[in-house]
Design an enzyme around this catalytic site. Structure first.
Site, short mmCIF file in Angstrom:
data_model
loop_
_atom_site.label_atom_id
_atom_site.label_comp_id
_atom_site.label_asym_id
_atom_site.label_seq_id
_atom_site.Cartn_x
_atom_site.Cartn_y
_atom_site.Cartn_z
N GLU A 1 6.29 6.59 -8.99
CA GLU A 1 4.87 6.25 -8.81
C GLU A 1 4.24 7.14 -7.74
O GLU A 1 3.12 7.62 -7.88
CB GLU A 1 4.71 4.77 -8.40
CG GLU A 1 5.13 3.78 -9.48
CD GLU A 1 4.92 2.34 -9.06
OE1 GLU A 1 3.92 2.05 -8.38
OE2 GLU A 1 5.75 1.48 -9.41
N GLY B 1 0.79 -1.24 0.00
CA GLY B 1 0.00 0.00 0.00
C GLY B 1 0.82 1.28 0.00
O GLY B 1 0.35 2.32 0.50
N SER B 2 2.00 1.27 -0.60
CA SER B 2 2.79 2.51 -0.59
C SER B 2 2.20 3.57 -1.51
O SER B 2 2.30 4.77 -1.22
CB SER B 2 4.27 2.23 -0.92
OG SER B 2 4.43 1.90 -2.27
N ARG C 1 -5.94 -8.26 -8.53
CA ARG C 1 -7.01 -8.99 -9.20
C ARG C 1 -7.37 -8.24 -10.47
O ARG C 1 -7.28 -7.01 -10.50
CB ARG C 1 -8.27 -9.05 -8.31
CG ARG C 1 -8.13 -9.88 -7.07
CD ARG C 1 -9.45 -9.90 -6.30
NE ARG C 1 -10.49 -10.63 -7.01
CZ ARG C 1 -10.76 -11.91 -6.82
NH1 ARG C 1 -10.09 -12.62 -5.94
NH2 ARG C 1 -11.72 -12.51 -7.51
N ILE C 2 -7.79 -9.00 -11.46
CA ILE C 2 -8.29 -8.35 -12.67
C ILE C 2 -9.76 -8.07 -12.45
O ILE C 2 -10.52 -8.96 -12.06
CB ILE C 2 -8.07 -9.26 -13.90
CG1 ILE C 2 -6.56 -9.39 -14.13
CG2 ILE C 2 -8.78 -8.71 -15.13
CD1 ILE C 2 -6.18 -10.42 -15.16
N HIS D 1 0.78 1.46 -13.12
CA HIS D 1 1.52 0.30 -13.61
C HIS D 1 3.01 0.66 -13.67
O HIS D 1 3.37 1.73 -14.16
CB HIS D 1 1.01 -0.09 -15.00
CG HIS D 1 1.66 -1.32 -15.52
ND1 HIS D 1 1.36 -2.58 -15.04
CD2 HIS D 1 2.63 -1.50 -16.46
CE1 HIS D 1 2.11 -3.47 -15.65
NE2 HIS D 1 2.90 -2.85 -16.52
C1 GRF Z 1 3.32 -0.95 -7.58
O1 GRF Z 1 4.55 -1.22 -8.19
C2 GRF Z 1 2.28 -0.66 -8.62
O2 GRF Z 1 2.80 -0.02 -9.75
C3 GRF Z 1 1.79 -2.02 -8.98
O3 GRF Z 1 1.79 -2.75 -7.79
C4 GRF Z 1 2.74 -2.19 -6.89
C5 GRF Z 1 2.00 -1.86 -5.65
O4 GRF Z 1 2.82 -1.37 -4.63
N1 GRF Z 1 0.49 -1.94 -9.61
P1 GRF Z 1 2.20 -0.69 -3.35
O5 GRF Z 1 1.26 -1.72 -2.72
O6 GRF Z 1 1.47 0.55 -3.80
O7 GRF Z 1 3.35 -0.38 -2.45
#
Ligand code: GRF
Length: 205
Positions: free
Chosen positions: A179, A12-13, A96-97, A114
């Protein structure tokens, strides 16, 4: 006011980065309404409730698939006020999709992040795919979710160089920093009504 629901499965970062931006007043039009996990042990659940006081909910699949599962998530979102009229759903490491029914329910109101420059390297282990392919540049993409996998209209992208000697871990860590910048920015733009979808393209107003 946009009611925000965030779906997670683990660390959940990205959720943390979005909630931090909201708390710091960087997206005044957003009210974090609920964080939902399909996994009871997702570390992000504690972060959401203890660090930010945001309501959390676990929706375990118990064997349910597709819309049979997703309708339970939709129920939890709507209970928290995340509706197709005033809601925004952010997928943040939700493993999950999601079903076409879910996508249609929240039409143009679901975002995903992503860890690659889409349309390159969709799906799982995007950073590993990038290293194995030998690209010199990678990054991350925030996009609207459509009925495909990592295929919806691109909102924002950030690039970073791939270094010689990068491992999946080192590349992932540098992408993750980006991100955390770009996802809250996309949420803010959405909440300000500044994302205009025109076919495949998103115009930032
Ligand atoms: C991230 O790398 C995001 O791009 C991908 O899954 C990972 C989730 O990381 N979809 P976090 O749980 O947000 O730390």
């Amino acid at each position: 006011m946009i009611n925000l629901g965030i779906l997670i499965s683990g660390r959940g970062s990205n959720m943390d980065a979005i909630l931090a931006a909201a708390k710091a007043g960087r997206m005044p039009g957003v009210r974090p309404a609920v964080v939902i996990s399909n996994k009871p042990d997702a570390a992000g659940l504690r972060t959401a409730s203890e660090k930010y006081g945001v309501k959390t909910k676990i929706v375990p699949p118990e064997g349910a698939k597709g819309w049979d599962y997703d309708r339970k998530v939709v129920e939890a979102l709507e209970e928290a006020g995340v509706t197709p009229q005033n809601g925004l759903v952010c997928l943040a490491g939700f493993m999950r999709i999601i079903s076409p029914e879910f996508v249609r329910h929240y039409k143009a109101r679901i975002l995903n992040i992503h860890p690659a420059l889409l349309p390159s390297f969709p799906g799982l282990h995007a950073q590993k795919q990038a290293i194995e392919y030998g690209v010199k540049v990678s990054g991350c993409t925030v996009h609207f979710v459509d009925e495909g996998v990592d295929s919806g209209p691109v909102i924002l992208q950030k690039t970073i160089p791939v270094m010689e000697g990068d491992s999946e871990e080192t590349l992932s860590a540098r992408i993750l920093e980006q991100e955390h910048q770009v996802y809250p920015e996309a949420v803010r733009l959405f909440s300000e009504g500044r994302l205009k979808v025109e076919g495949r393209k998103v115009r930032v107003l």
